[in-house]
Design a protein around this motif. Structure first.
Motif, PDB file in Angstrom:
ATOM      1  N   ALA A 245       0.820  -1.217   0.000  1.00 47.28           N
ATOM      2  CA  ALA A 245       0.000   0.000   0.000  1.00 47.28           C
ATOM      3  C   ALA A 245       0.850   1.260   0.000  1.00 47.28           C
ATOM      4  CB  ALA A 245      -0.928  -0.002   1.216  1.00 47.28           C
TER       5      ALA A 245
ATOM      6  N   THR B 176      -2.673   1.916  -8.961  1.00 49.77           N
ATOM      7  CA  THR B 176      -3.535   1.654  -7.812  1.00 49.77           C
ATOM      8  C   THR B 176      -4.289   0.341  -7.949  1.00 49.77           C
ATOM      9  OG1 THR B 176      -3.828   4.034  -7.494  1.00 49.77           O
ATOM     10  CG2 THR B 176      -5.411   2.588  -6.401  1.00 49.77           C
TER      11      THR B 176
ATOM     12  N   ALA C  63      -2.074  -2.576  -7.124  1.00 47.67           N
ATOM     13  CA  ALA C  63      -1.790  -2.651  -5.694  1.00 47.67           C
ATOM     14  C   ALA C  63      -2.994  -3.207  -4.937  1.00 47.67           C
ATOM     15  CB  ALA C  63      -1.421  -1.270  -5.157  1.00 47.67           C
TER      16      ALA C  63
ATOM     17  N   ARG D 186      -4.197   3.265   0.245  1.00 43.40           N
ATOM     18  CA  ARG D 186      -3.536   3.416  -1.055  1.00 43.40           C
ATOM     19  C   ARG D 186      -4.349   4.331  -1.971  1.00 43.40           C
ATOM     20  NH1 ARG D 186       0.754   1.180  -4.127  1.00 43.40           N
ATOM     21  NH2 ARG D 186       0.665   2.271  -6.116  1.00 43.40           N
TER      22      ARG D 186
ATOM     23  N   ARG E 178      -3.977   7.905  -0.728  1.00 41.49           N
ATOM     24  CA  ARG E 178      -2.643   8.440  -0.967  1.00 41.49           C
ATOM     25  C   ARG E 178      -2.439   8.793  -2.435  1.00 41.49           C
ATOM     26  NH1 ARG E 178       2.894   5.131  -1.051  1.00 41.49           N
ATOM     27  NH2 ARG E 178       1.944   4.655  -3.066  1.00 41.49           N
ATOM     28  N   ASP E 179      -2.873   7.895  -3.345  1.00 38.05           N
ATOM     29  CA  ASP E 179      -2.712   8.171  -4.764  1.00 38.05           C
ATOM     30  C   ASP E 179      -3.568   9.352  -5.198  1.00 38.05           C
ATOM     31  OD1 ASP E 179      -0.950   6.122  -4.851  1.00 38.05           O
ATOM     32  OD2 ASP E 179      -2.192   4.747  -6.009  1.00 38.05           O
TER      33      ASP E 179
END
Length: 368
Positions: A110, A117, A120, A161, A164-165
């Motif tokens: 992550a 994304t 992940a 994740r 954050r992205d």
């Protein structure tokens, strides 16, 4: 006062690495599982060594992913692959207990995986699915409570994740907008300078050309009038030259908001924690002078101080730049500070430089 963006100093110095390492307390479960496993001590020693490698790789990956400049994608992929393979190596001995390290692998994916994304998220789902399918396939059985924890951790890591992205994309979009605004500002400034130069030289050179032609024709016909025209031509040329110098001088004069922004960028790039004044703070007529002081002082901090922190205080009649570097008495004799002292003195102020082993303080004071 507004702080500059977080610098990229070493996370090992401030203990920030503990943010990622604190969760290693839960590594006690697989370690205890290995020690109490029904296996020879040779196998146990190998597995404990692998767990030690797992801990080191995990901490390094977390530290570089969260606190420092991004490492190469290949290195991150290799680290995640190493964590996964170590987990696989634990399965024959620990069975279901080997999945106790899976939350760490999901966290690594992550936070550090360079993949897109969706890939992940697919990796996180695959880890959770393996915690269900592998024990079922080998008939080991699985603790329902542990499975619930795995699902919750997987959802949390996946959501982290995505967030954050999304934040990274917003930051990149904002940076692109700032870059575009900077380019537009440069274009606008060029157009302004072009207009000013055209307005100054276009008119002045036209008049000079006309008067010089007239003076040339009058030299023989009316020498006195020719002298008058030449005198006016010289005065006009001097006036045009003064206007050009004034225009160029205005281009070279720093503006306080832009100097504050430039100082923040320079200190951040040098890994120096910065606390700078509000760039829009009104300091009246001393703004230009203080911009010169700030630019020269920050240049010295970045180049010579070896500092980890720089504080700038600003009032309408005073600016102080303080760093915690090693200091040097040579700073008081540099050409830059000598010229700056002359500039401050010309404005009726005083520049003071104090430098010792605890750091350097540059202060400019102007009488109100």
């Amino acid at each position: 006062m507004i702080p500059a963006p977080a610098p990229t100093t070493s996370p090992w110095r401030g203990g920030r690495w503990l943010f990622g390492a604190v969760w290693l307390l839960f590594m006690a479960y697989p370690i205890i599982g290995v020690v109490t496993a029904d296996a020879g001590w040779g196998v146990k020693g190998i597995l404990l060594a692998l767990l030690g490698i797992f801990i080191i790789v995990y901490v390094l990956l977390c530290v570089h992913a969260m606190f420092t400049a991004p490492v190469r994608a290949a290195s991150r992929n290799l680290a995640i692959a190493a964590l996964t393979l170590i987990g696989v190596a634990l399965l024959p001995v620990l069975h279901t207990e080997a999945f106790a390290i899976s939350p760490f692998v999901m966290a690594a994916v992550a936070f550090a995986a360079p993949w897109r994304t969706r890939y992940a998220l697919a990796a996180v789902v695959a880890i959770v699915a393996s915690a269900i399918l592998v024990p079922e396939f080998f008939g080991w059985g699985i603790d329902t409570g542990f499975l619930v924890v795995m699902v919750v951790v997987g959802l949390t890591m996946g959501f982290t994740r995505v967030m954050r992205d999304g934040e990274r994309e917003r930051d990149q979009a904002a940076q692109r907008q700032r870059d575009l605004n900077a380019q537009l500002a440069v274009v606008a400034e060029r157009e302004r300078v072009a207009r000013d130069v055209h307005d100054i030289l276009g008119h002045s050179l036209t008049v000079i050309t006309v008067k010089s032609e007239l003076a040339g024709r009058l030299v023989d016909l009316d020498p006195e009038r020719a002298k008058t025209e030449i005198a006016e031509l010289n005065a006009l040329a001097r006036e045009a030259l003064a206007e050009v110098r004034s225009t160029v001088g205005s281009l070279q004069t720093p503006e306080l908001p832009s100097v504050v922004a430039s100082a923040a960028s320079a200190l951040r790039a040098a890994g120096i924690e910065a606390h700078l004044p509000d760039p829009d703070e009104d300091v009246g007529a001393n703004a230009t002078l203080f911009a010169w002081v700030l630019r020269e002082a920050v240049t010295n901090v970045v180049r010579h101080s070896g500092a980890t922190r720089c504080d700038v205080t600003l009032t309408p009649d005073r600016i102080a730049v303080v760093d915690d570097g090693h200091g040097s008495p040579l700073l008081t004799y540099g050409n830059g500070l000598r010229g700056l002292a002359e500039r401050v003195g010309a404005c009726g102020g005083r520049l003071a430089v104090e430098s010792d082993a605890r750091g350097t303080t540059v202060t400019a004071t102007v009488s109100s």
